[in-house]
Design a protein around this motif. Structure first.
Motif, PDB file in Angstrom:
ATOM      1  N   ASP A   5      -7.708  32.287   5.252  1.00 46.56           N
ATOM      2  CA  ASP A   5      -7.644  30.865   4.944  1.00 46.56           C
ATOM      3  C   ASP A   5      -6.190  30.539   4.619  1.00 46.56           C
ATOM      4  OD1 ASP A   5      -7.707  28.299   3.881  1.00 46.56           O
ATOM      5  OD2 ASP A   5      -9.645  28.595   2.905  1.00 46.56           O
ATOM      6  N   ALA A   7      -4.740  27.819   3.849  1.00 43.92           N
ATOM      7  CA  ALA A   7      -4.561  26.919   2.703  1.00 43.92           C
ATOM      8  C   ALA A   7      -4.512  27.702   1.391  1.00 43.92           C
ATOM      9  CB  ALA A   7      -5.665  25.884   2.663  1.00 43.92           C
ATOM     10  N   LYS A   8      -5.253  28.817   1.328  1.00 47.01           N
ATOM     11  CA  LYS A   8      -5.250  29.660   0.134  1.00 47.01           C
ATOM     12  C   LYS A   8      -4.090  30.644   0.158  1.00 47.01           C
ATOM     13  CE  LYS A   8     -10.253  29.374  -0.632  1.00 47.01           C
ATOM     14  NZ  LYS A   8     -11.527  30.143  -0.695  1.00 47.01           N
ATOM     15  N   LYS A  11      -0.287  28.397  -0.684  1.00 42.77           N
ATOM     16  CA  LYS A  11      -0.616  27.268  -1.563  1.00 42.77           C
ATOM     17  C   LYS A  11       0.538  26.284  -1.706  1.00 42.77           C
ATOM     18  CE  LYS A  11      -4.191  29.669  -4.216  1.00 42.77           C
ATOM     19  NZ  LYS A  11      -4.653  30.113  -5.548  1.00 42.77           N
ATOM     20  N   TYR A  14       0.401  23.866   1.254  1.00 39.20           N
ATOM     21  CA  TYR A  14      -0.742  22.970   1.359  1.00 39.20           C
ATOM     22  C   TYR A  14      -1.084  22.237   0.063  1.00 39.20           C
ATOM     23  CZ  TYR A  14      -1.748  24.738   6.031  1.00 39.20           C
ATOM     24  OH  TYR A  14      -1.667  25.063   7.368  1.00 39.20           O
ATOM     25  N   THR A  15      -0.214  22.295  -0.929  1.00 38.85           N
ATOM     26  CA  THR A  15      -0.417  21.528  -2.157  1.00 38.85           C
ATOM     27  C   THR A  15       0.878  20.828  -2.534  1.00 38.85           C
ATOM     28  OG1 THR A  15       0.165  23.416  -3.580  1.00 38.85           O
ATOM     29  CG2 THR A  15      -2.174  23.107  -3.044  1.00 38.85           C
TER      30      THR A  15
END
Length: 208
Positions: A5, A7-8, A11, A14-15
């Motif tokens: 993943d 996004a994980k 981080k 994607y944050t």
């Protein structure tokens, strides 16, 4: 078999905070497609479908090789002829865009080409699949901020970013970049979350 993943795993990418922040990124590879016109138009919709078709084709090939991953969020770079920061000041039909979906490091240009050829066979009617490619971008130092709300209110967030960039003695160095964390088809516009990002560089100060 574990599924990657992105996004994980990434981080920072994607944050973002609801205030401007400075981040830095290494070179990153994507499947991409470029075009021009209103994002509510058919051309944009077909390009998005073509991009996802190839991305899922890549995923399928990786899964067979026991390197499965979750296809991440859609992204876009936006500009107009002239200053890339003036896109919101011209008719949407004049907007240029490049849509991107990030790929894991084990995905190669050859694998994307295989997936693209396979997609063209499966969806002969979606001829724009032929325009999907593989590209590596190195944005390096960036300023980013989380925008919460409809796309139409992005200028308010961009103004905060511009103030921060000037205060930090930075200058713009690349295209306006957005990461769409929310699906506008499934969520209220006031709750949409979009990361806004600009590559920047330090201003050279000439000393007398």
């Amino acid at each position: 078999m574990d599924k990657l993943d992105l996004a994980k795993a990434y981080k920072t990418y994607y944050t973002a905070r609801t205030k401007p922040q400075i981040v830095e990124f290494e070179p990153i590879s994507y499947v991409t497609i470029a075009g021009k016109g209103d994002p509510n138009g058919t051309t944009f919709a077909n390009a998005t479908e073509a991009l996802y078709t190839v991305a899922y084709g890549v995923k399928g090939k990786c899964k067979k090789a026991e390197q499965d991953f979750t296809v991440p969020k859609l992204e876009g770079q936006w500009w107009v002829d002239g200053d890339p920061r003036t896109a919101l000041e011209v008719p949407r039909e004049q907007w240029h865009w490049k849509l991107l979906i990030r790929m894991p490091v084990f995905v190669t240009a050859e694998l994307v080409e295989e997936a693209r050829r396979g997609a063209l066979v499966k969806k002969k009617e979606l001829k724009v699949i032929a325009d999907v490619g593989y590209e590596t971008l190195h944005e390096g130092l960036c300023v980013q901020m989380l925008h919460v709300g409809p796309y139409a209110t992005e200028p308010e967030t961009l103004a905060q970013m511009e103030h921060f960039i000037l205060k930090e003695q930075l200058s713009y160095r690349g295209l306006h970049h957005e990461i769409y964390l929310s699906d506008p088809r499934k969520i209220d516009p006031d709750k949409l979350k979009t990361i806004l990002r600009y590559p920047v560089q330090a201003i050279e100060v000439v000393k007398g």
